[in-house]
Design an enzyme around this catalytic site. Structure first.
Site, PDB file in Angstrom:
ATOM      1  N   HIS A 233       0.840  -1.190   0.000  1.00 26.63           N
ATOM      2  CA  HIS A 233       0.000   0.000   0.000  1.00 26.63           C
ATOM      3  C   HIS A 233       0.871   1.233   0.000  1.00 26.63           C
ATOM      4  O   HIS A 233       2.055   1.197   0.364  1.00 26.63           O
ATOM      5  CB  HIS A 233      -0.928   0.023   1.225  1.00 26.63           C
ATOM      6  CG  HIS A 233      -0.234   0.355   2.520  1.00 26.63           C
ATOM      7  ND1 HIS A 233      -0.127   1.636   2.993  1.00 26.63           N
ATOM      8  CD2 HIS A 233       0.397  -0.431   3.423  1.00 26.63           C
ATOM      9  CE1 HIS A 233       0.537   1.640   4.135  1.00 26.63           C
ATOM     10  NE2 HIS A 233       0.866   0.398   4.429  1.00 26.63           N
ATOM     11  N   CYS A 234       0.287   2.338  -0.469  1.00 28.48           N
ATOM     12  CA  CYS A 234       0.963   3.624  -0.383  1.00 28.48           C
ATOM     13  C   CYS A 234       0.159   4.508   0.565  1.00 28.48           C
ATOM     14  O   CYS A 234      -0.509   3.999   1.468  1.00 28.48           O
ATOM     15  CB  CYS A 234       1.094   4.262  -1.766  1.00 28.48           C
ATOM     16  SG  CYS A 234      -0.488   4.562  -2.578  1.00 28.48           S
ATOM     17  N   ALA A 235       0.185   5.795   0.360  1.00 31.01           N
ATOM     18  CA  ALA A 235      -0.494   6.690   1.286  1.00 31.01           C
ATOM     19  C   ALA A 235      -2.009   6.590   1.183  1.00 31.01           C
ATOM     20  O   ALA A 235      -2.724   6.897   2.140  1.00 31.01           O
ATOM     21  CB  ALA A 235      -0.064   8.140   1.024  1.00 31.01           C
TER      22      ALA A 235
END
Length: 727
Positions: free
Chosen positions: A25-27
Site C-alpha cells: 500500500h501507499c499513502a
C-alpha cells in the site's frame, strides 16, 4: 469504517488469497498484483465501505481508500492465507512472475517496481523531512545566529549545508564551532537526514522484497558502497573521479567513484540483477547450504558488479533526468514550473510521477535543494481549491459534500491528493481545465521566482517552510488554490447530465423502494420466500409466542399508556396518524447522529436512534418478523399498522457474527406487543469497537405522507418515538 470488514470484502472481490501474488500500500491505495484478473469482481470492491475507486494501472489492481489505507492493509494481512512478512498470499508466488505482471510491458513493470519499492520508505522519509523543514525554518528565522560568508555578506547560520567562509579547513573549523554551540540540534539534524542519506539501503531492502530476493542482501549491496572502505578510494582518485581497478593486457579497467548517498536508481538496478541471480544459486546449491553460500556468493558477485557497472549507470540516469529539467530551467525557469504543474494531473493516475520523486531525492542529496517539488505544489493546491469549491457548491448532496470536505482537509493538512483525485476530480472531468489553468500559472510563477525545496515533503500548509523563500511560495499557492476554488464557484463542476443523476439519487420515488429489499439490505439477510398468512398463524413458533412468554407487561403498559390499549391491532389502519413505540429503553436521539452515512442520511428510511440503557429489544406492536439474520444483530418487523420497522442494534455489528446477541424469534414468527425479540450484551459490542447506538427506522417511509422521528430524550419501552402520517 470497519477495517476488518472492508479488508475481507476487498480480498473477496480480488478473488481470494489464492489470487494475490503480491500486495502493498501507499499513502492512499492498496496495490495488488493479481494472478488471474478474470476472478476480480471490481463492482463488489467498489461497493465496499471506504473504497473510493478501483483502477488497473502499472500491471496492478489498485484499490483507492484514502487516509485509512494502512489500517485496511493491516487487517488484510491478518486474513487467512495472507502473509504479512512477504507481502503476498501464502499460496501465491513469492516473485513477480505471475500472470498479472507478465501481461504488462517492460516499462510498465519498471515503474511498478520503482513505485512499490519507494512507498514503504515514504512514512519514515516524510517524517524525517518534516524535521528537516523545522530546522530550515528556524535557520531562516535566525534562531541559530548569523555569520559573515566568503563574499562578506551577513547570512544566517546554516546547519544543514554548512558554512561558506573560504577553504575547506576554514569551513570545517567554523562547522565544529557550530557543533559545540548547538549539539542538541545536530542530533536532531541527524534524525532529519537519516533516511535521506541512507536511502540506497532502504530502497535496496524494499526492492529486494518486491522482486522476491532476500531483502537484507538487497540492503547490503548499496551499504557496501557507502562504507569508509569504499569511499576512501575517492581520495586516491582525486579530481579524476576514477581509478584503475586492474589491467587486462594494456587495457585498464576503470572504477568510477560516486557518492551514493541518497541515490535511488543504483540499488534498484542492482536488486533487479540480484533477484534472478539468487534464484539461480538456489537451484544450483543444495538446500542445506542455502543460508551460507547463497548470500555469500550473491554479495561477492553483486558488490563489485554494482561498483563497476550498475552503480555508475544508475547515478548517470538520475543525473540525466535532472539535467533535462536543469536545461529547461536554464532556458527559462517558468518552463519547468508550467511543465511540472501541468503534467502532474495526468502523471499521478498513471504512476509516472514516481521517477520524478526519485530525481527530487537525488537533487536534495547532491545539490542540497530541489527545483521540481516547488512547482508541483501548485498542482496540489489547485486540486485542493477545486475540491473545496465542490464541497461548497454540493451543499444539497450530503454524500458528495462529505467526500469533498474530507479530501480537501486531508490535502491541505497532509498533502495527500489521491482522495481528491479519485473521489472528485476523475468523477467530474469538467474540473480538469479549472485545475490546469491556475496550476500552470502558479507553477510557472513559483519557478520563475526561484522558489526551491530543501526537504522532501507532501506539499501542504504544514510543509510550506520546506520551500524558500516562503513569501514567494505562499503567493504561488494562493493563486493555485483560489484559482481552482473560484473556477468551481463560477463555472460549476458537473455537466447537466451529472447534475440530474446526482439529484435523482437524493430522492427515490415511492414505487422504487421495495420494502423487503430495503430491510434485507440493512440486515445483510438474503432474500427468502415470504410466508403465507396461514403458515404464520399456524407455525410452531407462533404457537409458542402466543402463550405470552417473555412479555414485559408492566413496563410496556407504563410506557405505552392507554393509547395502545384502546386502539388495538387493527384500528391504526383507519387512523390518519399513528405513533411507533420504543422497542428498547434508552436515550432517543436524531437519526442524523448515527455514525453511519446510510442511516444518518435516511437512505433506509426515516426514524430515530436509541442509545440503549438496557439490553432487551421487544416488539412495539403486534406484527410479523420479516427479517431475522443469523447474526442476530438486527430485526425487520412488519407491524399490523402497516409500518415496516427495522431495529438495528449497534453499528457494524454484523461483523460480530452473532457474538453478544441472543435472538428470541425467527423469520415468519407472529409476535405481540411487548414480546421479547432479542437480547444483547453491550460489553461485547463496545469491546469490539462497534458503536452501541441503535437505529430504529421505518423502511417503507415513501408509503406514507410523513414519517417524523421524535427524539425527545429518555424513553421507556413503548414510549412514542416515531409519528407516521398516512397519505
Amino acid at each position: 469504517m470497519d477495517y476488518k470488514k472492508t479488508a475481507k470484502s476487498v480480498l473477496d472481490g480480488l478473488g481470494g488469497a489464492d489470487n494475490v501474488d503480491y500486495f502493498t500500500h501507499c499513502a492512499t491505495r492498496l496495490r495488488v498484483t493479481i494472478g488471474d484478473r478474470t476472478k476480480v469482481d471490481k463492482s463488489q470492491i467498489e461497493k465496499t465501505d471506504g473504497v473510493l475507486s478501483v483502477i488497473e494501472q502499472a500491471g496492478q489492481t489498485q484499490v483507492v481508500i484514502g487516509n485509512e489505507v494502512s489500517e485496511v492493509y493491516t487487517e488484510m494481512t491478518r486474513l487467512p492465507g495472507m502473509d504479512r512478512e512477504s507481502g503476498s498470499s501464502s499460496s501465491g508466488s513469492k516473485n513477480t512472475e505471475g500472470s498479472g505482471e507478465k501481461k504488462a510491458g517492460i516499462i510498465t513493470r519498471m515503474f511498478d517496481v520503482l513505485s512499490d519499492s519507494f512507498r514503504p520508505v515514504l512514512w519514515a522519509l516524510l517524517g524525517s523531512s518534516m524535521i528537516l523543514t523545522l530546522i530550515v525554518l528556524l535557520q531562516q528565522l535566525g534562531v541559530f545566529g548569523h555569520y559573515t560568508n566568503f563574499a562578506g555578506q551577513n547570512v544566517t547560520v546554516d546547519l544543514v549545508n554548512g558554512p561558506k567562509v573560504g577553504d575547506d579547513a576554514a569551513n570545517e573549523a567554523l562547522m565544529n564551532t557550530w557543533r559545540s554551540q548547538f549539539p542538541f540540534w545536530f542530533i536532531i539534524l541527524g534524525a532529519a537526514m537519516s533516511v535521506l542519506n541512507f536511502m540506497p539501503v532502504f530502497i535496496g531492502a524494499t526492492a529486494a522484497k518486491r522482486l522476491g530476493a532476500n531483502m537484507w542482501v538487497g540492503a547490503a549491496i548499496p551499504a557496501a558502497l557507502m562504507t569508509d572502505a569504499f569511499r576512501g578510494l575517492s581520495t586516491m582518485a582525486g579530481d579524476a573521479g576514477h581509478i584503475t581497478l586492474f589491467h587486462i593486457g594494456d587495457w585498464g579497467i576503470p572504477l568510477y567513484l560516486f557518492n551514493y548517498t541518497g541515490q535511488v536508481f543504483p540499488p534498484l538496478f542492482a536488486v533487479a540483477v540480484l533477484a534472478p541471480l539468487e534464484r539461480l544459486l538456489k537451484k544450483i546449491i543444495p538446500s542445506m547450504l542455502h543460508m551460507v553460500f547463497v548470500p555469500m556468493i550473491s554479495i561477492l558477485i553483486m558488490v563489485p558488479l554494482t561498483a563497476l557497472i550498475i552503480g555508475p549507470i544508475g547515478v548517470n540516469l538520475g543525473l540525466g533526468i535532472s539535467n533535462v529539467f536543469q536545461w529547461l530551467n536554464d532556458i527559462n525557469p517558468a518552463i519547468v514550473g508550467v511543465v511540472v504543474a501541468g503534467s502532474y494531473l495526468f502523471m499521478v493516475p498513471l504512476g509516472l510521477h514516481w521517477p520524478l520523486n526519485a530525481v527530487m531525492i537525488s537533487n536534495l542529496s547532491t545539490l542540497g535543494y530541489d527545483f521540481i517539488q516547488s512547482p508541483m505544489a501548485a498542482y496540489n493546491f489547485a486540486v485542493f481549491g477545486v475540491v473545496t469549491g465542490v464541497a461548497i457548491r454540493a451543499a444539497r448532496d450530503k454524500e458528495l459534500r462529505q467526500v469533498a470536505t474530507g479530501a480537501a482537509v486531508s490535502g491541505l493538512l497532509g498533502g495527500i491528493s489521491e482522495p481528491s483525485l479519485y473521489g472528485v476530480v476523475l468523477r467530474y472531468k469538467r474540473v480538469f481545465p479549472l485545475i490546469l489553468v491556475p496550476a500552470m500559472i502558479a507553477g510557472g510563477l513559483i519557478s520563475w521566482l526561484g522558489v526551491r525545496s530543501y526537504a522532501f515533503a507532501f506539499t501542504s500548509l504544514l510543509s510550506i517552510p520546506a520551500m524558500q523563500p516562503i513569501p514567494l511560495f505562499a503567493i504561488g499557492l494562493a493563486i493555485a488554490f483560489f484559482g481552482g476554488l473560484g473556477g468551481v464557484l463560477v463555472f460549476g463542476f458537473r455537466s447537466r447530465e451529472q447534475r440530474e443523476a446526482d439529484l435523482a439519487k437524493q430522492s427515490v420515488a415511492t414505487d422504487e423502494v421495495p420494502t423487503g429489499e430495503r430491510v434485507r439490505a440493512a440486515t445483510d439477510e438474503p432474500e427468502a420466500p415470504r410466508p403465507t398468512p396461514a403458515a404464520v398463524s399456524s407455525g410452531p413458533a407462533a404457537a409458542t409466542k402466543a402463550t405470552g412468554e417473555g412479555v414485559a407487561t408492566e413496563p410496556w403498559a407504563e410506557g405505552r399508556g392507554s393509547e395502545a390499549a384502546a386502539r388495538g391491532s387493527d384500528s391504526p389502519q383507519d387512523d390518519d396518524a399513528a405513533t411507533v413505540g420504543a422497542p428498547l429503553e434508552g436515550d432517543v436521539v436524531a437519526l442524523s447522529e448515527v455514525p453511519d452515512p446510510i442511516f444518518a442520511g435516511g437512505k433506509l428510511g426515516q426514524g430515530v436512534a436509541i442509545t440503549p440503557s438496557a439490553h432487551t429489544v421487544v416488539a412495539p406492536e403486534a406484527g410479523t418478523i420479516i427479517a431475522a439474520p443469523a447474526s442476530g444483530h438486527a430485526l425487520g418487523l412488519r407491524l399490523d399498522s402497516g409500518v415496516d420497522l427495522l431495529i438495528h442494534v449497534g453499528i457494524d455489528t454484523v461483523a460480530l457474527d452473532g457474538r453478544g446477541f441472543t435472538p428470541e424469534v425467527a423469520k415468519g414468527d407472529r409476535v405481540e406487543a411487548g414480546q421479547k425479540l432479542l437480547t444483547f450484551d453491550p460489553d461485547v459490542i463496545t469491546e469490539a469497537g462497534c458503536p452501541l447506538i441503535t437505529p430504529v427506522v421505518v423502511t417503507n417511509t415513501p408509503k406514507f405522507a410523513d414519517v417524523v422521528g421524535l427524539p425527545d430524550g429518555r424513553a421507556g419501552l413503548g414510549t412514542p418515538i416515531i409519528r407516521v402520517t398516512r397519505s
